[in-house]
Design a protein around this motif. Structure first.
Motif, mmCIF file in Angstrom:
data_model
loop_
_atom_site.group_PDB
_atom_site.id
_atom_site.type_symbol
_atom_site.label_atom_id
_atom_site.label_comp_id
_atom_site.label_asym_id
_atom_site.label_seq_id
_atom_site.Cartn_x
_atom_site.Cartn_y
_atom_site.Cartn_z
ATOM 1 N N THR A 185 0.835 -1.203 0.000
ATOM 2 C CA THR A 185 0.000 0.000 0.000
ATOM 3 C C THR A 185 0.864 1.245 0.000
ATOM 4 O O THR A 185 1.709 1.421 0.889
ATOM 5 N N MET A 186 0.660 2.079 -0.983
ATOM 6 C CA MET A 186 1.355 3.350 -1.088
ATOM 7 C C MET A 186 0.390 4.477 -0.712
ATOM 8 O O MET A 186 -0.714 4.565 -1.259
ATOM 9 N N LEU A 187 0.794 5.299 0.228
ATOM 10 C CA LEU A 187 0.051 6.511 0.538
ATOM 11 C C LEU A 187 0.694 7.651 -0.237
ATOM 12 O O LEU A 187 1.869 7.966 -0.030
ATOM 13 N N GLU A 188 -0.058 8.238 -1.159
ATOM 14 C CA GLU A 188 0.447 9.386 -1.900
ATOM 15 C C GLU A 188 -0.436 10.594 -1.649
ATOM 16 O O GLU A 188 -1.664 10.463 -1.537
ATOM 17 N N TRP A 189 0.186 11.765 -1.546
ATOM 18 C CA TRP A 189 -0.587 12.993 -1.399
ATOM 19 C C TRP A 189 0.097 14.129 -2.155
ATOM 20 O O TRP A 189 1.309 14.133 -2.325
ATOM 21 N N TYR A 190 -0.730 15.047 -2.651
ATOM 22 C CA TYR A 190 -0.270 16.129 -3.508
ATOM 23 C C TYR A 190 -0.884 17.449 -3.063
ATOM 24 O O TYR A 190 -2.051 17.508 -2.684
ATOM 25 N N ARG A 191 -0.051 18.498 -3.149
ATOM 26 C CA ARG A 191 -0.482 19.853 -2.796
ATOM 27 C C ARG A 191 -0.203 20.772 -3.992
ATOM 28 O O ARG A 191 0.969 21.053 -4.292
ATOM 29 N N ALA A 192 -1.228 21.218 -4.673
ATOM 30 C CA ALA A 192 -1.046 22.158 -5.782
ATOM 31 C C ALA A 192 -0.716 23.535 -5.214
ATOM 32 O O ALA A 192 -1.320 23.981 -4.239
ATOM 33 N N GLY A 193 0.271 24.198 -5.824
ATOM 34 C CA GLY A 193 0.627 25.543 -5.414
ATOM 35 C C GLY A 193 1.364 25.631 -4.095
ATOM 36 O O GLY A 193 1.488 26.724 -3.533
ATOM 37 N N GLU A 194 1.871 24.501 -3.586
ATOM 38 C CA GLU A 194 2.577 24.514 -2.306
ATOM 39 C C GLU A 194 3.950 23.868 -2.469
ATOM 40 O O GLU A 194 4.152 22.998 -3.312
ATOM 41 N N SER A 195 4.892 24.285 -1.634
ATOM 42 C CA SER A 195 6.277 23.861 -1.779
ATOM 43 C C SER A 195 6.508 22.479 -1.194
ATOM 44 O O SER A 195 5.726 21.983 -0.383
ATOM 45 N N TYR A 196 7.640 21.891 -1.604
ATOM 46 C CA TYR A 196 7.930 20.556 -1.079
ATOM 47 C C TYR A 196 8.412 20.613 0.366
ATOM 48 O O TYR A 196 8.423 19.598 1.045
ATOM 49 N N GLU A 197 8.781 21.792 0.871
ATOM 50 C CA GLU A 197 9.084 21.922 2.291
ATOM 51 C C GLU A 197 7.845 21.626 3.137
ATOM 52 O O GLU A 197 7.955 21.110 4.259
ATOM 53 N N GLN A 198 6.651 21.918 2.611
ATOM 54 C CA GLN A 198 5.428 21.598 3.343
ATOM 55 C C GLN A 198 5.272 20.085 3.487
ATOM 56 O O GLN A 198 4.766 19.591 4.502
ATOM 57 N N LEU A 199 5.732 19.329 2.491
ATOM 58 C CA LEU A 199 5.677 17.881 2.588
ATOM 59 C C LEU A 199 6.594 17.363 3.699
ATOM 60 O O LEU A 199 6.298 16.345 4.331
ATOM 61 N N MET A 200 7.708 18.054 3.930
ATOM 62 C CA MET A 200 8.588 17.676 5.030
ATOM 63 C C MET A 200 7.855 17.805 6.358
ATOM 64 O O MET A 200 7.955 16.931 7.234
ATOM 65 N N ALA A 201 7.113 18.896 6.505
ATOM 66 C CA ALA A 201 6.318 19.083 7.726
ATOM 67 C C ALA A 201 5.232 18.017 7.831
ATOM 68 O O ALA A 201 4.960 17.488 8.922
ATOM 69 N N ASP A 202 4.611 17.679 6.706
ATOM 70 C CA ASP A 202 3.602 16.604 6.701
ATOM 71 C C ASP A 202 4.205 15.302 7.216
ATOM 72 O O ASP A 202 3.603 14.601 8.034
#
Length: 356
Positions: free
Chosen positions: A122-139
């Motif tokens: 199972t792969m959990l994938e999530w995407y944020r349009a218009g947001e930086s990849y630093e936000q993914l680090m916080a996620d």
């Protein structure tokens, strides 16, 4: 008379005694999945569901797919593949206008089975349009803490390594990691245009004493250092975010605006286990095609096969907004949070063993 067919062994996961041993891990898995769905709901994400059957399973050299075929009513046949990631479909949904999406997708990878690998997972994938990849680090940091809180643990333990899941992850660039753990100046072998110099990197490996073959490419040498010298140190005491991959290892990530030699790509590690891979997404269809063709040429050279390129995906990149996206191995996260020692302990119904 010998047979070339593989011997099929029965998987005992379904016996009552084995299931009773596994059930606490499975219930922990369910609790973490429910908590993560709440996490995304609170942040206004929409859950989506991508088709498993795709024109292309993905175009990375060392990822191996399961192939099948579609048969029309008139008997016509066409190749299809079980996807290795829902990434292409998710990015098409971003092109269609979705802003924040996530999915728990069953994905399939051939030639993979072991304590940390399974042919279906199972792969959990999530995407944020218009947001930086630093936000993914916080996620990622928030998800580690949420998984631990949900299972009532204050540490992840695996193969003698421990991590405090509530501690702020260390952020470490590939250049810093190569210097710290191997004494190699990685970016000295990458030009301003992103070209990789094999000779310079090979000289670094020779000084470090890492063995390699004369026909190893720059990418081969990079992987040897990463696996032998760096990954064993990652995610000790606290999680590690390994970031700023050289652009030749960018996959589907865009180049960094700060330094064109590196890309907006990071991987998350805990207890030496790779948990997630994230990108500031590339939206240049021409560059993405070039990368795919290079990867498939390498796949053909090494393995004697190649996968088709999804032209719809490249078309979608032309209208896809700037975005960031991450893929997290959900089963691995469940392993660490529940204290399981093998990935199949957190899978309700593992794939049958088909080789003796």
């Amino acid at each position: 008379m010998s047979s070339s067919r593989p011997a099929i062994s029965r998987s005992p996961w379904w016996t009552p005694a084995n299931h009773a041993d596994r059930r606490p891990f499975l219930m922990g898995r369910n609790a973490i999945q429910a908590a993560l769905r709440g996490f995304f709901s609170e942040r206004d994400f929409v859950e989506v569901d991508a088709a498993t059957l795709q024109i292309s399973p993905g175009n990375e050299t060392h990822l191996h797919a399961f192939a099948t075929e579609a048969i029309a009513i008139d008997g016509a046949r066409a190749s299809l593949y079980l996807h290795t990631s829902p990434e292409f479909a998710c990015k098409k949904l971003l092109a269609a206008g979705e802003k924040r999406i996530f999915t728990f997708a069953h994905v399939y990878r051939n030639r993979e089975r072991g304590a940390l690998h399974h042919p279906e997972f199972t792969m959990l994938e999530w995407y944020r349009a218009g947001e930086s990849y630093e936000q993914l680090m916080a996620d990622c940091a928030d998800m580690l803490a949420l998984a631990a809180e949900t299972t009532g643990t204050d540490r992840f333990v695996f193969r003698g390594m421990e991590v405090d899941p509530f501690a702020e992850p260390e952020r470490l660039s590939l250049a810093e990691a190569f210097e710290r753990y191997a004494g190699i100046d990685l970016l000295a072998s990458v030009t301003a245009s992103g070209e990789a110099d094999r000779g310079l990197l090979a000289a670094g490996l020779k000084r470090t004493g890492i063995r390699f073959a004369e026909d190893d490419t720059w990418a081969d040498l990079f992987s040897k250092v990463l696996v032998e010298k760096i990954e064993p140190h990652l995610g000790q005491s606290r999680a590690t975010i390994l970031c700023e991959y050289p652009v030749s290892e960018a996959a589907l990530a865009r180049p960094s605006a700060r330094d064109p030699r590196v890309a907006e790509r990071f991987e998350l590690y805990a207890c030496g286990v790779e948990l997630a891979n994230a990108f500031g997404e590339l939206t240049d269809a021409g560059e993405q095609r070039r990368r795919f063709e290079h990867e498939m040429a390498e796949k053909s050279r090494i393995y004697g096969e190649r996968y088709p390129i999804d032209e719809d995906f490249l078309d979608a990149l032309a209208t896809m907004p700037d975005a960031s996206g991450a893929a997290l191995g959900f089963d691995r996260l469940a392993m660490l949070a529940t204290g399981a020692t093998r990935i199949d302990q957190v899978m309700w119904a593992p794939v049958a063993e088909v080789f003796s």
